[in-house]
Structure formats: structure tokens, C-alpha cells
Design an enzyme around this catalytic site. Structure first.
Site, PDB file in Angstrom:
ATOM      1  N   GLU A 255       0.846  -1.086   0.017  1.00  0.00           N
ATOM      2  CA  GLU A 255       0.151  -0.020  -0.123  1.00  0.00           C
ATOM      3  C   GLU A 255       1.061   1.437   0.133  1.00  0.00           C
ATOM      4  OE1 GLU A 255      -3.263   0.538  -0.026  1.00  0.00           O
ATOM      5  OE2 GLU A 255      -4.183  -1.600   0.407  1.00  0.00           O
ATOM      6  N   LYS A 387      -9.630 -15.639  14.623  1.00  0.00           N
ATOM      7  CA  LYS A 387      -9.714 -15.169  13.285  1.00  0.00           C
ATOM      8  C   LYS A 387     -11.112 -15.019  12.927  1.00  0.00           C
ATOM      9  CE  LYS A 387      -5.533 -17.950  12.510  1.00  0.00           C
ATOM     10  NZ  LYS A 387      -4.815 -19.114  11.963  1.00  0.00           N
ATOM     11  N   ASP A 463       0.786 -14.604  12.594  1.00  0.00           N
ATOM     12  CA  ASP A 463      -0.298 -15.220  11.554  1.00  0.00           C
ATOM     13  C   ASP A 463      -1.274 -13.891  11.185  1.00  0.00           C
ATOM     14  OD1 ASP A 463      -2.596 -16.422  10.626  1.00  0.00           O
ATOM     15  OD2 ASP A 463      -2.466 -17.843  12.038  1.00  0.00           O
ATOM     16  N   HIS A 561      -2.516  11.786  -1.529  1.00  0.00           N
ATOM     17  CA  HIS A 561      -2.634  10.246  -2.236  1.00  0.00           C
ATOM     18  C   HIS A 561      -2.557  10.425  -3.962  1.00  0.00           C
ATOM     19  CE1 HIS A 561      -5.094   6.952  -3.352  1.00  0.00           C
ATOM     20  NE2 HIS A 561      -5.713   7.457  -4.184  1.00  0.00           N
TER      21      HIS A 561
END
Ligand code: ADP
Length: 595
Positions: A255, A387, A463, A561
Site C-alpha cells: 500500500e 480469526k 499469523d 494520495h
């Protein structure tokens, strides 16, 4: 797994056949790509020029030689024009031979390989059985020159015996998952599996590197059926001044702006004297579910587990799982005759899922004696909750519960963040608190905590799927010192991190942990490294929140941006692109490079 493998073979058989018997157009296309890479002109232009040169030189020389023969002039007496024609003929011949000749030879070689594969496959000979005895003939590693050149590695000629194994895998005679065990060479197994996948799918997967990775390090621990590895850039935000220490925070992300934005937040925090953190709780949870004949029986076990008088016995049984596992408590919930038992335990420097699961299994086995009618349905009954977004983690916590805070000085808000305290506080209330309430958020009272959490998780071998609950965060902003300065905090109840086990032991991830000074187990005080890592995650989130909120408050989001997050130079095109995902955060003021 076998079934799936065969399904893929079936689906891919047409493609595999295409690969085994490439059409002339496929071969020509392959040749175009290979030769074209080395030429300055488009390939068809170069081919045309050299073909024309060849034909013209040859025609001219033939005509001249015929004239010489008729006029009885010796052939070796040549003029300038003939010398040029001879030179042109040789040059064009070399070009044409190397271009078409190599492609021709390659096509013969590859088709003969494929024929062998086909023969082995149809004969039914278990090629792998012969593999170990002659293993030394096969190079275990690609030559170093090929490191970092995935395309070259992918096209490297495979030893004949490996080609036979590939054919057996493609034919479904050798399950792909046994390659590591049978060959005893993880790199070789990955190469063979990759080639099988390439033949089955007809896809080259050239961009996915094979060499330059230690496949033995993931065996039985991190990833099954490997065929390569994905590369991710790692950027560094910092220094993050946290609890008097400077951290350079590794972030693996694709990103644009994310690292730059977090870096700006770090700068604002450092120039204001740093952030502080506190770990409120440290315990991993696992909640099995058991069914009883009646709800009354389930309630009896609930009462047993929650009775403080039984805690010592339960701990003794649970703690046998590891010298680092220490039972903290059991929280129960019921749904009819099903009992959900949420065990919580400290886990040292490990994230702890394995060790807690083992402890839970010990207790279930122990309970079976006194509750023989207990039907243990699953070691995980989703009340853990792992999760998945769940209120239980948001309210009770899971892993490390951390609060991180900082006071940002008025001048820093102005100078570094290009906004003011009042705008920031107002924005946080309306967006992160009211806006998230309107959205029915579960632990999402923040601007983009998951961006920072996930980037640090990937870099440090956590994880990444646990980003779901680890990103739970409420961001609070308040004016202090008569409204001049800004108090900012992030409260994160379920940061699930470890510095041993899982992906933390891999070379790259381990290096990132080392950069933070939290690599491996803390021998003096087990658990300290993992807790310190959790505070760094929270500190990074604090920096990220500060920077994004400032960008939004200053109304400069779209501007920066566009400046830093678009490869397109065409602003009109860039502006037309979907903004929703990317407008989640940005660096803000267009000065993200300044330190
Ligand atoms: P997880 O429980 O997070 O899945 P693993 O079980 O894969 O982690 O790894 C934890 C292992 O590391 C255990 O076998 C444990 O005995 C060992 N270990 C060594 N030092 C520590 C430590 N300081 N904290 C926790 N575990 C440790």
C-alpha cells in the site's frame, strides 16, 4: 488432498496436452519473446531486415559469380561491393541461425523431454522409487547465478530423473505432498511440484521465485506443498519513541503511503516526547465445545469449572502442556445442552494457540473420567474466538490487551501534522466514535488500525489472519492543557503476537524481529519479548491514527494520495479511479519525505 490433486489433473489435462505439444504458433510466440528481449527493435522489424539482407546479398553474389564464371574471371577476385555483400550474407546468416535455429533446437529438446514424461507416466513405473538412489546426480540447488532470476530458474533444464517424477505427479501416481519425505530435499521437491503445476495448468508462473528460499525451514511448520514464495517490500517507520526506547518498525506492505504516513506519525510522537504503553492483560484463549445429554449436566460441568476450589487441579492438568503455559481461568457459556469453555492461559513468548490447545486437550481428557457422558464435539467451539470478528475478544480481550498514549504538543500538531487540535478531536468523535457506532462496528472505532497491524504482522512472521481481532481498537482524542495540546490513545484488547513459533523463525521475519530487539524467546523473563512486540504494534497504530486523522482533518488526503499513491502521471485518469479503498488513509500533507 489426493482427490483434489486428481481433480486438478483432470481439469488441466487439456492445458497439459497443450504444453506437451505446443502448436507452431505457440513455439513461434515463445521464440519471439526470448529473442525479442535482447533486441532494440520490435522483433518482426529485425527479422524482416535480416531476411531481406540475406536474400539481397545472396542474389547479388550469385549474379556476380555467374558473370565471373562466364567471363572466366577468378572467383576470389572481389570488389568492394562483393565484400560488402559477403559480409551482409554472413551477418544475416548468423542472425537467422541464432534466432530460428535456437528456437528449433529448443523445441526438439523440449518435445523429447515431454515424450519421455509421457512414456514414464503411461508405463506406470513409480519414478520416485528410483530417485533416492541416484539423488546425487541431481543438483540440490540451482547455480548461484540463477538466484534472484526466477524466470531463468523456472526454465532451467531439469535432470532426467526429476522429469520422470514430475510426470508421475502429473499423472497422479505420486501424491505431490509426499515429495519432501521421499526425496529428502525440500528445494528439489518444490521444484518438481512447481514443474508439475506448470504442466497441469499450462501457466508459466515465472514471476513467482523458486530459488533464494530455505524450504527446509517451513517443512511441517509454515506451509505445505510449496512451489515458490511471494516477495513483499518491507519499509521502516520510525524511530518510534515508545516507553523511552527507539524502535524502527518494519512494515511489509504494498500500500503506497502507508509507511510514509506511519513515519510521519512517529515523527510527531517523537517531537512531543514519545508515547507510553501499558499491557493490561496477557493470555491466549481456546474454547472447546462439549455436548451433554441434558442442559442440567452441562451446567454441572460449568459449575465445576468455575468453582475456585477446582482451579488448582485444573491448572495442574492444563499446565502439563508446556513449561510456559499457565492457566489463568475458564469462562463458560451455554447454548442449550452445549457447553463452551473459554480457557485462558499465559504462553510465554509464543502467540500460544498450539500450547493452549494442548492444555485444553489435557483437561478434556481429565474431565472425561468424572463426566463420562460428555461428548467433546470440538477442541474449538468458536467462543475462543480465533480469526473471526467476535464481541468476546473485544470485551474480554485475547492475546495482549494494550493501551498506548501520547500527548502531542500544539506546535507539533501545527508543524508536523499541518492541522489543529480542535479539528482532530472533532473529527475523531464524528468519524471514529459516532461514525463507527452508526456502522455497527465491532472493535472498529479507529481509522485504520488494521493497516499497521497487518503490515507489522507480515514483516515479523505473525499469523496475518489474526489481524481480524488484533486490529480491534478504539482511538480516543482529547484536548488537554486548556485545549492547546492533544491527548491521543489507542486501546487494543486483543493483539495476538509471538516471537517464537510459527513464521517468526523464518530468516526474513526473524531479521525484522531482531531489528525491534524482540527476536526469539526472552530467557530472563519469558513473555517479555512478545509483550514488547505487542506494545510496538500499538505504538505503530498510534502513529498511523495520528497521521491519517491529521490528513483527513487538513483535507489534504486526495492531494497527497494522488502524489504518492498513483503510478499514473495522468491526474485525470487517476482521479477517475475508485477512491474508496485508498482513501482509507494517507500521508496527508505532501511532505511525507521530511524527517
Ligand atoms: P504457538 O503456541 O504460538 O503456536 P508453538 O507451539 O509453535 O507456538 O511454539 C512454541 C514453542 O516454543 C513451544 O514448544 C515452547 O516450548 C517453545 N518455547 C521456547 N521458549 C519459549 C518462550 N520463551 N515462550 C514460549 N514458548 C517458548
Amino acid at each position: 488432498m489426493e482427490v483434489r490433486g486428481r481433480g486438478v489433473v483432470g481439469q488441466g489435462s487439456a492445458a497439459a496436452a497443450r504444453h506437451r505439444h505446443p502448436s507452431p504458433s505457440h513455439r513461434a510466440a515463445a521464440a519471439r519473446v526470448q529473442a525479442g528481449d535482447a533486441l532494440p527493435l520490435p522483433i518482426r522489424h529485425t527479422n524482416l531486415i535480416f531476411s531481406a539482407l540475406f536474400a539481397a546479398s545472396l542474389a547479388y553474389l550469385m549474379r556476380r559469380w555467374r558473370e565471373k564464371i562466364r567471363s572466366s574471371t577468378p572467383l576470389h577476385v572481389v570488389g568492394l561491393a562483393e565484400m560488402l555483400a559477403i559480409f551482409g550474407l554472413i551477418a544475416s546468416l548468423i542472425y537467422l541461425l541464432s534466432f530460428f535455429g535456437i528456437a528449433f533446437v529448443q523445441s526438439i529438446v523440449s518435445s523429447s523431454d515431454d515424450d519421455e514424461d509421457f512414456l514414464v507416466g503411461s508405463s506406470g513405473a513409480p519414478a520416485a522409487a528410483a530417485a533416492p538412489s541416484s539423488r546425487q546426480q541431481a543438483p540440490a540447488q540451482a547455480p548461484c547465478a540463477l538466484l534472484g532470476s526466477p524466470a531463468a530458474a523456472a526454465h532451467e533444464k531439469m535432470p532426467e530423473e526429476d522429469g520422470e517424477i514430475v510426470a508421475s505427479v502429473v499423472a497422479g501416481k505420486i501424491p505431490s505432498y509426499v515429495l519432501e519425505t521421499r526425496l529428502g530435499d525440500c528445494r528439489r521437491a518444490a521444484g518438481i511440484r512447481r514443474e508439475a503445476v506448470r504442466r497441469i495448468t499450462g501457466r508459466e508462473i515465472d514471476g513467482l521465485p523458486l530459488d533464494g528460499f530455505d524450504y527446509a525451514s517451513i517443512l511441517g511448520q509454515c506451509c505445505e506443498l510449496p512451489v515458490g514464495y511471494v516477495q513483499l517490500p518491507v519499509g521502516i517507520a520510525g524511530p518510534l519513541l515508545l516507553d523511552g526506547q527507539r524502535f524502527y518498525v518494519p512494515m511489509a506492505t504494498t500500500e503506497g503511503c502507508l509507511v510514509a504516513s506511519t513515519n510521519r506519525g512517529c515523527k510527531a510522537i517523537a517531537e512531543s516526547g514519545g508515547a507510553t504503553s501499558v499491557v493490561l492483560r496477557d493470555g491466549m484463549t481456546r474454547a472447546p465445545v462439549a455436548r451433554f445429554p441434558t442442559a442440567r449436566r452441562a451446567a454441572e460441568l460449568k459449575a465445576f469449572l468455575e468453582d475456585p476450589a477446582n482451579f488448582d487441579t485444573l491448572s495442574m492438568v492444563f499446565n502439563r502442556s508446556s513449561r510456559f503455559a499457565r492457566l489463568q481461568g475458564v469462562q463458560c457459556a451455554m447454548a442449550g445442552r452445549n457447553l463452551y469453555m473459554r480457557f485462558s492461559s499465559s504462553t510465554g513468548d509464543a502467540m500460544g494457540m498450539n500450547m493452549v490447545s494442548k492444555g485444553v486437550q489435557n483437561v478434556l481428557d481429565f474431565l472425561q473420567d468424572d463426566f463420562p457422558d460428555m461428548d467433546a464435539i470440538s477442541i474449538s467451539g468458536n467462543f475462543c474466538s480465533d480469526k473471526k470478528p467476535a464481541a468476546v475478544n473485544w470485551i474480554e480481550g485475547r492475546g495482549k490487551s494494550v493501551v498506548c498514549e501520547a500527548v502531542i504538543k500544539e506546535e507539533v500538531v501545527k508543524k508536523v501534522l499541518k492541522t489543529n487540535v480542535q479539528s482532530l478531536v472533532e473529527l475523531n468523535t464524528i468519524k471514529n466514535l459516532a461514525g463507527s457506532a452508526i456502522a455497527g462496528a465491532l472493535g472498529g472505532f479507529n481509522a485504520h488500525a488494521s493497516n499497521i497491524v497487518t503490515a507489522i504482522f507480515i514483516a515479523t512472521g505473525q499469523d496475518p489472519a489474526q489481524n481480524v481481532e488484533s486490529s480491534h481498537c478504539i482511538t480516543m482524542l482529547e484536548p488537554i492543557n486548556d485545549g492547546k495540546d492533544l491527548h491521543i490513545s489507542v486501546t487494543m484488547p486483543s493483539i495476538e503476537v509471538g516471537t517464537v513459533g510459527g513464521g517468526t523463525q523464518l530468516a526474513s521475519q526473524s531479521a525484522c524481529l531482531d531489528l525491534l530487539g524482540v527476536k526469539g524467546a526472552n530467557r530472563d523473563s519469558p513473555g517479555s519479548n512478545a509483550r514488547l512486540l505487542a506494545t510496538v504494534v500499538a505504538g505503530g497504530v498510534l502513529a498511523g491514527e495520528l497521521s491519517l486523522l491529521s490528513a483527513l482533518a487538513a483535507g489534504q488526503l486526495v492531494k497527497s494520495h494522488m502524489k504518492y499513491n498513483r503510478s499514473s502521471k495522468d491526474m485525470s485518469k487517476a482521479l477517475a479511479m475508485k477512491p474508496s479503498r485508498d482513501l482509507g488513509w494517507c500521508s496527508g500533507n505532501g511532505q511525507v519525505r521530511t524527517q
